[in-house]
Design an enzyme around this catalytic site. Structure first.
Site, PDB file in Angstrom:
ATOM      1  CG  ASP A 135      -1.607  -1.175   1.333  1.00  0.00           C
ATOM      2  OD1 ASP A 135      -2.042  -1.670   0.300  1.00  0.00           O
ATOM      3  OD2 ASP A 135      -2.179  -1.339   2.448  1.00  0.00           O
ATOM      4  NE  ARG A 300      -1.271  -9.612   0.384  1.00  0.00           N
ATOM      5  CZ  ARG A 300      -2.156  -9.795   1.508  1.00  0.00           C
ATOM      6  NH1 ARG A 300      -3.112  -8.759   1.826  1.00  0.00           N
ATOM      7  NH2 ARG A 300      -2.296 -10.599   2.001  1.00  0.00           N
TER       8      ARG A 300
HETATM    9  O1  F6P Z   1      -2.231  -4.143   3.255  1.00  0.00           O
HETATM   10  C1  F6P Z   1      -2.066  -4.992   2.182  1.00  0.00           C
HETATM   11  C2  F6P Z   1      -3.402  -5.244   1.695  1.00  0.00           C
HETATM   12  O2  F6P Z   1      -3.329  -5.876   0.654  1.00  0.00           O
HETATM   13  C3  F6P Z   1      -4.342  -4.038   1.325  1.00  0.00           C
HETATM   14  O3  F6P Z   1      -4.130  -3.460   0.082  1.00  0.00           O
HETATM   15  C4  F6P Z   1      -5.832  -4.625   1.500  1.00  0.00           C
HETATM   16  O4  F6P Z   1      -6.668  -3.757   1.687  1.00  0.00           O
HETATM   17  C5  F6P Z   1      -5.401  -5.756   2.483  1.00  0.00           C
HETATM   18  O5  F6P Z   1      -4.269  -6.014   2.713  1.00  0.00           O
HETATM   19  C6  F6P Z   1      -6.351  -6.983   2.191  1.00  0.00           C
HETATM   20  O6  F6P Z   1      -6.095  -7.682   3.448  1.00  0.00           O
HETATM   21  P1  F6P Z   1      -6.235  -9.233   3.716  1.00  0.00           P
HETATM   22  O7  F6P Z   1      -5.277 -10.000   2.770  1.00  0.00           O
HETATM   23  O8  F6P Z   1      -6.200  -9.600   4.975  1.00  0.00           O
HETATM   24  O9  F6P Z   1      -7.722  -9.697   2.826  1.00  0.00           O
END
Ligand code: F6P
Length: 373
Positions: A135, A300
């Site tokens: 982010d 990610r």
């Molecule tokens: O903080 C990183 C992130 O990928 C954000 O962009 C997103 O809102 C969140 O994590 C999603 O979280 P999770 O993987 O817990 O659903």
């Protein structure tokens, strides 16, 4: 005296975590002869005292690997699910820190981790952190590792969406991660040449977006790419949200805090599918077909970019130097080509959002990108 250090990764995973573990670990061991212990699954592993010795071969081959070899979780030390209820586990963490004879604990994470780390610092532990998140919203650092990789993935996605949008004369609304910050959508939107970019920091008006798409059609371009940050909101909803947030901040008692939290949750629920709603509204307002692409966790996953490997390695090595010099209570931040130590007290809660007059926004406006404002 040999120093003993612990490392953990917390929050959402991010490309470059293994490069950072390697950067800290190899420097701590090879240069300073420290013993390194890796705690599994974030702060939870520290509470449950689950760890692995990090030495020698373990650092081999992890530099290009995505994810984290230590595992991660979003568990917070002071509010962790245990025995079916949320409990404050910080005292157990302090006990385990001492039981493992640690001289320092490295917490690698994003904004939430910086706050959690500060709590442990306030309990008297020698804490040092590194900034990671796709982010890019951690304050007082030029950037965070993970961002560059995600930026590349989201940009490639927008590139690929262009040809299909063009062929079908469609709008494609592509949702990009970033939590409440718009860095990823802004960067990928510019790099991928999105026609419209919608950010949480700049609440949009749907009519303005529709007009921008209609003018493209008039000029013979009957397709459009709309890059929308997952946290973006239309003006009316953003206003409700900001009122609810300030009510939460100003709440004087438990009851009014709970009321404000419920209000925030109901606004979030109304907007949970806002990208789908946005696409349907644009279809109606412009007469063009519209499709939605939600990039999600693809952003990610996988191998970190060269820039993220480099950033994570240099911050990781500087982190081990800082432990050697017994400089604790800091986050090792990126500043230019170097690394600086910034106090955790200043980093915790310091969210870096996109300023309306940021040079990236100005450049996008200059090349004709619409922000719905
Ligand atoms: O903080 C990183 C992130 O990928 C954000 O962009 C997103 O809102 C969140 O994590 C999603 O979280 P999770 O993987 O817990 O659903």
């Amino acid at each position: 005296m040999t120093k003993h250090i612990g490392i953990l990764t917390a929050g959402g995973d991010s490309p470059g975590l293994n490069a950072a573990i390697r950067g800290v670990g190899k420097t701590a061991q090879g240069r300073y002869d420290m013993q390194v212990l890796g705690f599994l699954d974030g702060f939870k592993g520290l509470v449950e005292n689950r760890s692995v010795r990090l030495d020698g071969e373990i650092f081999s081959g992890i530099l290009p690997r995505g994810g984290t070899i230590l595992g991660t979780s979003r568990d917070k030390p002071h509010r962790m699910m245990f025995g079916g209820k949320k409990q404050d586990m910080t005292d157990i963490i302090v006990e385990n820190y001492h039981a493992n004879h640690l001289d320092a604990l490295v917490c690698i994470g994003g904004g939430g981790t910086q706050k959690n780390a500060l709590e442990l610092l306030n309990k008297g532990l020698n804490i040092i952190t590194l900034p990671k998140t796709i982010d890019n919203d951690v304050g007082l650092t030029d950037t965070t590792f993970g961002f560059d990789t995600a930026l590349g993935i989201a940009t490639e996605a927008i590139d690929r969406l262009h040809s299909t949008a063009h062929s079908h004369h469609r709008i494609i609304v592509v949702e990009i991660m970033g939590h409440k910050a718009g860095w990823l959508a802004l960067g990928a939107g510019i790099a991928g040449g999105a026609d419209v970019i919608l950010l949480p920091e700049l609440p949009y008006k749907i009519e303005i977006v529709a007009n921008a798409i209609r003018s493209r059609v008039k000029s013979g371009k009957n397709f459009s790419i709309v890059a929308v940050a997952e946290g973006a909101l239309p003006v009316d909803q953003a206003k409700l949200m900001s009122q609810a947030r300030s009510a939460k901040e100003q709440a004087k008692d438990k009851k009014s805090r709970k009321k404000a939290k419920n209000e925030i949750a109901s606004i979030e629920a109304v907007n949970a599918n806002h990208t789908v709603t946005l696409s349907a509204q644009l279809e109606k307002l412009t007469g063009l077909e519209s499709r939605v692409t939600i990039l999600g966790h693809l952003q990610r996953g996988g191998t970190p970019s060269a820039a993220d490997r480099l950033l994570a390695t240099r911050l990781g090595a500087a982190c081990a130097d800082s432990i050697h010099n017994e400089k604790f209570g800091v986050m090792i931040a990126a500043r230019g080509d170097g690394a600086i130590a910034v106090p955790l007290t200043e980093v915790a809660g310091n969210k870096k959002l996109v300023p309306a007059d940021h040079p990236w926004v100005q450049a996008a406006i200059s090349v004709g990108t619409n922000f719905g404002i």
